[in-house]
Design an enzyme around this catalytic site. Sequence first.
Site, PDB file in Angstrom:
ATOM      1  N   HIS A   1      18.045 -40.244 -20.139  1.00 55.99           N
ATOM      2  CA  HIS A   1      18.683 -41.249 -20.989  1.00 55.99           C
ATOM      3  C   HIS A   1      18.011 -42.611 -20.826  1.00 55.99           C
ATOM      4  CE1 HIS A   1      22.784 -38.929 -21.151  1.00 55.99           C
ATOM      5  NE2 HIS A   1      21.798 -38.285 -21.714  1.00 55.99           N
TER       6      HIS A   1
ATOM      7  N   SER B   1      18.855 -35.571 -25.196  1.00 57.80           N
ATOM      8  CA  SER B   1      19.396 -36.905 -24.970  1.00 57.80           C
ATOM      9  C   SER B   1      18.313 -37.944 -24.748  1.00 57.80           C
ATOM     10  CB  SER B   1      20.354 -36.890 -23.773  1.00 57.80           C
ATOM     11  OG  SER B   1      21.416 -36.001 -23.996  1.00 57.80           O
TER      12      SER B   1
END
Length: 391
Positions: free
Chosen positions: A235, A183
Amino acid sequence: PAQQPAVRMHVWDVPPKPQLESNEGERRELGQRWSVFTPLTVLACSVVMVLELRQNAQGVDFSEPLTEDCHYRVTVHNESFCAATWDENLLFGPTNQVLSDLGAVHGSSIVQKGEAWRLLTGMWLHAGVVHLVLNMVTMLWMGRRLEHFHGAARLSAIYMLSGIFGSVATATFMPRTLSVGASGAIFGVIGASVGDVFMNWDCQPTPIRSLLWLSILAALQLLLGTMPNVDNFAHTFGLAMGFVSSLCFLDRLNKRPHCLATCSRRFFRTVAGCCVFVAFVVGFAVLYGIGGSDAYELCPQCSMISCKEFPWGCDPDKRHSCWWTCNKMQLLGCSGTGSWHGTKSNGTVVMHCPSPGRAGGVEDVSLAPIDVTHWGRALLFQLCKDHCPRA
């Protein structure tokens, strides 16, 4: 126990490939590079996911009753694969122990045991099949288009830098918590897509619409990051690194030949490259506690983006109140030992609280008197919440 990315873009529609003037005055068409890195990345992550499920089945006798750690089982050509229960892993994948054995990001192991390789391996592992599919769909959707216009070398550099920087952020802010997933790298691709829109604004058919869809995609992925084993530190910091590194690596597609334009492009590339270098230096310094640096002193509000119970406001102590809880994830960031003199109601508990910036990333807190009659995971979790705010 122990936790995405066309770009000259409509996001939904493939934009027309622009015809631009080359320096020789000939017409040339962009966007015809072969996509190599993107499919290889998807293939590699998928193979690793299969290996995770295979490792999760090691030592398990499939003739015995189902267990929480190996509940969903399948055998293919004498090879066994299994996934844990939904209560154990909401993303349909292996146990935390398997993820740890295969190289999940774990800050304490990186700092104390010298396992820096986890910063790289963690970005190829995924918490489960659901996690893998969401990441790889985004990668195919966005990475392929960036690669068509800017090439595999530029995309791979942004992908790796963003993924490693996201892992550094995770290991720094959650040093005793497991985290896996591409991610951070895929958020880097999203950030690079935003950078590409700004760099090549005059080549975009609908730049504002592109930015809107990229924002919606990022918001959905950030929501996913509130689930256990999938962290928003990777993220957020991966997104930032992807945007900055895109200014350094991506092409200006409609280059102006005059000197001022050339010099400005080189200037911004140099500044962006310096920012990338400084970010990594600072990140590693904070991770290893050089100079007594503390991540939460540098960013006091960063703890707000980590794992959260859902729906928000639910009671994690009530069964079935929450879709998922962060108990297991948070317990990995906190441990403790209990003892007593005379009676268990007159006990002492020494808590080992995560503290980024300290040696080993741990701070010991002694609590007394504490009733340790019912010593166990529930009491430990409550003490962690009350006395280890960074757990």
